[in-house]
Scaffold this motif. Sequence first.
Motif, PDB file in Angstrom:
ATOM      1  N   VAL A 132      -3.997   1.928  10.341  1.00  0.00           N
ATOM      2  CA  VAL A 132      -3.863   0.506  10.024  1.00  0.00           C
ATOM      3  C   VAL A 132      -4.585  -0.244  11.133  1.00  0.00           C
ATOM      4  O   VAL A 132      -4.197  -0.160  12.297  1.00  0.00           O
ATOM      5  CB  VAL A 132      -2.386   0.072   9.972  1.00  0.00           C
ATOM      6  CG1 VAL A 132      -2.285  -1.432   9.705  1.00  0.00           C
ATOM      7  CG2 VAL A 132      -1.640   0.850   8.897  1.00  0.00           C
ATOM      8  N   LEU A 190     -14.422   3.143   4.428  1.00  0.00           N
ATOM      9  CA  LEU A 190     -14.301   1.936   5.238  1.00  0.00           C
ATOM     10  C   LEU A 190     -15.354   1.906   6.338  1.00  0.00           C
ATOM     11  O   LEU A 190     -15.945   0.867   6.625  1.00  0.00           O
ATOM     12  CB  LEU A 190     -12.914   1.840   5.866  1.00  0.00           C
ATOM     13  CG  LEU A 190     -11.738   1.554   4.911  1.00  0.00           C
ATOM     14  CD1 LEU A 190     -10.449   1.392   5.697  1.00  0.00           C
ATOM     15  CD2 LEU A 190     -12.005   0.320   4.067  1.00  0.00           C
ATOM     16  N   THR A 236      -2.994   7.891   8.097  1.00  0.00           N
ATOM     17  CA  THR A 236      -3.457   6.582   7.673  1.00  0.00           C
ATOM     18  C   THR A 236      -3.602   5.673   8.887  1.00  0.00           C
ATOM     19  O   THR A 236      -2.661   5.554   9.674  1.00  0.00           O
ATOM     20  CB  THR A 236      -2.462   5.950   6.685  1.00  0.00           C
ATOM     21  OG1 THR A 236      -2.337   6.820   5.568  1.00  0.00           O
ATOM     22  CG2 THR A 236      -2.931   4.581   6.226  1.00  0.00           C
ATOM     23  N   VAL A 274      -6.303   1.111   6.282  1.00  0.00           N
ATOM     24  CA  VAL A 274      -5.829  -0.160   5.751  1.00  0.00           C
ATOM     25  C   VAL A 274      -6.249  -1.217   6.759  1.00  0.00           C
ATOM     26  O   VAL A 274      -5.961  -1.079   7.947  1.00  0.00           O
ATOM     27  CB  VAL A 274      -4.293  -0.163   5.602  1.00  0.00           C
ATOM     28  CG1 VAL A 274      -3.797  -1.546   5.205  1.00  0.00           C
ATOM     29  CG2 VAL A 274      -3.844   0.883   4.603  1.00  0.00           C
ATOM     30  N   PHE A 319       0.858  -1.188   0.000  1.00  0.00           N
ATOM     31  CA  PHE A 319       0.000   0.000   0.000  1.00  0.00           C
ATOM     32  C   PHE A 319       0.890   1.233   0.000  1.00  0.00           C
ATOM     33  O   PHE A 319       2.097   1.134   0.206  1.00  0.00           O
ATOM     34  CB  PHE A 319      -0.995   0.012   1.177  1.00  0.00           C
ATOM     35  CG  PHE A 319      -0.400   0.173   2.552  1.00  0.00           C
ATOM     36  CD1 PHE A 319       0.014  -0.933   3.287  1.00  0.00           C
ATOM     37  CD2 PHE A 319      -0.274   1.436   3.126  1.00  0.00           C
ATOM     38  CE1 PHE A 319       0.541  -0.792   4.565  1.00  0.00           C
ATOM     39  CE2 PHE A 319       0.246   1.582   4.412  1.00  0.00           C
ATOM     40  CZ  PHE A 319       0.662   0.458   5.126  1.00  0.00           C
ATOM     41  N   SER A 347      -8.618  -1.695   1.750  1.00  0.00           N
ATOM     42  CA  SER A 347      -8.018  -0.395   2.030  1.00  0.00           C
ATOM     43  C   SER A 347      -8.767   0.658   1.244  1.00  0.00           C
ATOM     44  O   SER A 347      -9.465   0.345   0.277  1.00  0.00           O
ATOM     45  CB  SER A 347      -6.533  -0.394   1.654  1.00  0.00           C
ATOM     46  OG  SER A 347      -6.390  -0.512   0.266  1.00  0.00           O
ATOM     47  N   ILE A 356      -3.504  -7.690   3.427  1.00  0.00           N
ATOM     48  CA  ILE A 356      -4.438  -6.572   3.399  1.00  0.00           C
ATOM     49  C   ILE A 356      -5.814  -7.072   2.980  1.00  0.00           C
ATOM     50  O   ILE A 356      -5.969  -7.681   1.925  1.00  0.00           O
ATOM     51  CB  ILE A 356      -3.940  -5.473   2.437  1.00  0.00           C
ATOM     52  CG1 ILE A 356      -2.677  -4.863   3.025  1.00  0.00           C
ATOM     53  CG2 ILE A 356      -5.018  -4.423   2.226  1.00  0.00           C
ATOM     54  CD1 ILE A 356      -2.209  -3.628   2.339  1.00  0.00           C
TER      55      ILE A 356
END
Lengths: 235, 302
Positions: free
Chosen positions: A32, A222, A30, A206, A22, A216, A213
Amino acid sequence: MLRINGLTVSHGAIRALDSVSFSVEQGGLTAVIGSNGAGKTTLMRTLSGLKSADSGSATWNDHNLLHGKPEHHVRQGISHVSEGKSVIPQLTVEENLDLGALWRRNPSEAKASKAEVFELFPRLEERRAQQADTLSGGERQMLAISRAYMARPQLLLLDEPSLGLAPLVIEQIFQSIRHIVDSMGVTVVLVEQNAMGALKIADFGVVLNLGKIAVSGAASDLIADPAVRTAYLGF
Amino acid sequence: MSQFLDMFLIGISAASIYSLMAISMVLVWRSTRVVNFAQAGMALLSAYIGYELVSRTGNFWIALPLAMILGAAFSAFIEFFLMRTLLKNSSQGPIAAIAPIIATLGLLGVIHAVLGFIWGHGDVQLEAPLSKVGYTVGDTTLFIAPMGLFVIGFVIALLFVVTILFQKTNIGLALRASAYAPEIAQLSGVRVSGIRTLGWAIAGAAGAAAGILQTVNGTGAINPDSLEFSLLLVFGFIAAVIGGLESLPGAVLGALILGLVLAFVQIYISGTLVFIVAFLLLLALLILRPQGFLGSKVGRRA
């Protein structure tokens, strides 16, 4: 820009990250997310040079993250706050902060960074002469983030800053992280088990699952994604 | 009264040398988590180097700092070439815990053999630069002589320098951070492996001073099979453990306690009991307060 391509990392015979790819644009936040054992912490430790990778590539602008030790990456603008209130309890608050700027050759710039940190977390200024083990959990996390900020990072890797903290304190820490991204121009990668909280402040998300993954995309997408909601956000 | 004063002075002079030895052990322990059993051999080597330097330059006051610098260089060399390789190659399994201990014992053997090879197994004599005749007050002769007074003063000055170095400088902050939490230090940009070598170097300088001062303050005789130096290691280690093995002020406090207790035993009970008391003190401490008096309850973090 952070580019991760086909990154594979193992702990002995166990594959912790399996061909992860990614990228993260400069200046964004970002998140995760993923459950326990998804490989989040391994990802962070690999990017900061604490853990070596089997294959793949990871670069920050032109800098190869898979080559060299953490102290080398810090000098290239990559700072990592490891999991679990990464401060040194035997040192004072101010010594912890000075430690972060130790490698910088310009004392007046380091002083300016300290002033910014104290503005962001006034509590730390009040307690600058106290030993770090007298701080509360939330204050320790503020100190850990500040210590990393003292290195004047371009890319800040934060591993579970909300771990073990009360909801109100988490809210405050998350707002500070957002502030560091927006006002100070730092790119942040935030690893969190607190998926909803992290996605709410993030620009991108992500989702890691068993070292791969799963999904993402934009954080708001999301949050709206029914599959992500049931699997990771719990509603 | 004069007996009590003598006890106090004997205790303090012994303590000053134990504290240098204890500081060496603490610094090595903090930087690499190794108890360096070769420390006594390294101190003995430094005493020989001091002897050579004195016989070449004819001046003790040049020989002492020079021998400390060489002691630091030798210690750094050992860390860089022996310990670093060792930790890299045997970092896992049961051997990881034992390998450094065996290695320092092996190094001790090598040093002793080399000393015997170069200087022979007889005594060589390192003359004291100052008088060892005690000061007199009225008609009583005190235990303390100019030489002893210099030793105490020199050690206090060294402790002062070490304190400033550790508490007030950037290098000191890096040394402390790497000792308490190497990973966090590394993530903060400290070049931890270089700092480890530096820790060993400072330990080597302190150990060299201990070796030379012990010799000139004692009989002046140096011998590769010297029991005196093995005792120095044991007493330095006990002092370090009393202080908690992690703490520099603790090491000095431990040396003071040990020096005074042993002087008390020597003057008021019997000189032959000194060794037994030293070991009983160590055992009692390990049972009652294994973290030492200034040992930290906060553990070391990864």
